[in-house]
Design an enzyme around this catalytic site. Structure first.
Site, PDB file in Angstrom:
ATOM      1  NE  ARG A   1      -4.335  -1.175  -0.027  1.00 30.80           N
ATOM      2  CZ  ARG A   1      -4.495  -2.027  -1.228  1.00 30.80           C
ATOM      3  NH1 ARG A   1      -3.540  -2.300  -2.294  1.00 30.80           N
ATOM      4  NH2 ARG A   1      -5.646  -2.369  -1.480  1.00 30.80           N
TER       5      ARG A   1
ATOM      6  CD  GLU B   1      -2.115   3.889  -6.359  1.00 37.99           C
ATOM      7  OE1 GLU B   1      -3.039   3.437  -6.920  1.00 37.99           O
ATOM      8  OE2 GLU B   1      -0.975   3.606  -5.959  1.00 37.99           O
TER       9      GLU B   1
ATOM     10  CG  HIS C   1      -2.260  -0.028  -8.096  1.00 37.81           C
ATOM     11  ND1 HIS C   1      -2.742   0.900  -7.016  1.00 37.81           N
ATOM     12  CD2 HIS C   1      -2.349  -1.273  -7.732  1.00 37.81           C
ATOM     13  CE1 HIS C   1      -3.124   0.063  -5.984  1.00 37.81           C
ATOM     14  NE2 HIS C   1      -2.903  -1.223  -6.388  1.00 37.81           N
TER      15      HIS C   1
END
Length: 311
Positions: free
Chosen positions: A226, A255, A274
């Site tokens: 994370r 993000e 990601h």
């Protein structure tokens, strides 16, 4: 886990008459695949009044008084910290609502991602690509991964799979679970790679800050956990001080990262948007169906989330 075991027992009693509802964020092809696998309709929009509802999606249900009676929520994602956290005006996850998640082949995908970057670094792949663009024939030394030390922080399903892949390349691996972090921290100066697979909880926010990042002595840091488990300012300082050799960040605290995000300006750092562990429609169908069958058999699903733990 006791709360979710009790919730699973309650869901099992109502499973036959439950209504399955997919959130608006769930695609039409996925809804169709779920309906085929479950052998029952998968609705979109509000459920009939009073019916026990199995919700599928990525957005936290409202849990408002007088609203749908959600008894089970299946997340199409593996990470559920945002669901559990909700907003400042939202209560904790209800104890009587079962929460399951989608993992699928994510462990293999993320492990492959980490191993790929580790081996590419040992083979100097980024340097050779840059040299190719300059038509530079110069030879470059490579290094063996085997025998070197990797610390993997986060010893859950995904972290364990990452460790397995790294060990397959002959790398010495120490896994740092919740009970073993101090021992791993003592090895930070000896590590060649440090891999962050941590979930986000109050205890792990900014976990990699000045102390841990500053304790490294030339390790490469990879974050597939994370984004908010890393203090980016501390990472920048550690990179400038050469405590951290380089960094690969698949996740960021906020993000998506716009062009002005500070992560793009970190030295010797690659951001990969990601992408290390996507979940597919097939993963969602497989994991929901597995959880459904477990409940039919009177067993709590293997992918039930212990909501009191926070991840």
């Amino acid at each position: 886990m006791e709360r979710q075991t009790a919730a699973a027992t309650d869901v099992a009693r109502e499973l036959d008459r439950a209504v399955v509802v997919a959130g608006d964020e769930v695609s039409a092809p996925l809804r169709a695949a779920l309906a085929e696998a479950l052998g029952r309709p998968v609705l979109s929009g509000p459920a009939p009044d009073g019916a026990p509802v199995v919700r599928v999606g990525s957005r936290r249900p409202a849990f408002t008084e007088g609203g749908e009676r959600v008894v089970w929520f299946h997340s199409v994602n593996a990470g559920v910290d945002a669901l559990l956290r909700g907003g400042e005006d939202q209560d904790a996850w209800p104890a009587d609502v079962l929460l399951t998640r989608t993992v699928g082949r994510m462990g293999d995908r993320m492990a492959q991602y980490v191993l790929g970057w580790v081996l590419a670094e040992c083979q100097r792949v980024p340097d050779f690509l840059a040299a190719h663009d300059r038509a530079d024939w110069g030879r470059r030394d490579t290094e063996l991964a085997a025998g070197q030390l990797a610390l993997v922080y986060g010893a859950g399903r995904i972290g364990t799979r990452v460790a397995d892949y790294l060990r397959g390349a002959g790398i010495r691996v120490v896994e740092a679970g919740r009970a073993a972090v101090p021992d791993a921290d003592a090895l930070l100066p000896d590590a060649r790679w440090v891999v962050d697979v941590l979930p986000l909880t109050p205890a792990t926010r900014d976990f990699f800050g000045p102390r841990r990042l500053g304790a490294m002595r030339g390790a490469t840091f990879l974050n597939i956990g994370r984004g908010a488990t890393v203090d980016l300012a501390a990472l920048e300082a550690a990179l400038h001080a050469d405590a951290v050799r380089s960094a690969v960040l698949d996740v960021l605290p906020d993000e998506p990262a716009g062009p002005d995000h500070p992560a793009w300006r970190l030295p010797r750092t690659t951001v990969t948007s990601h992408t290390s562990g996507p979940t597919t429609d097939e993963d969602v169908v497989t994991d929901l169906l597995s959880a459904w069958r477990s409940l039919e058999a009177g067993q709590p699903p293997a992918l039930a989330v212990p909501t009191g733990r926070g991840y």
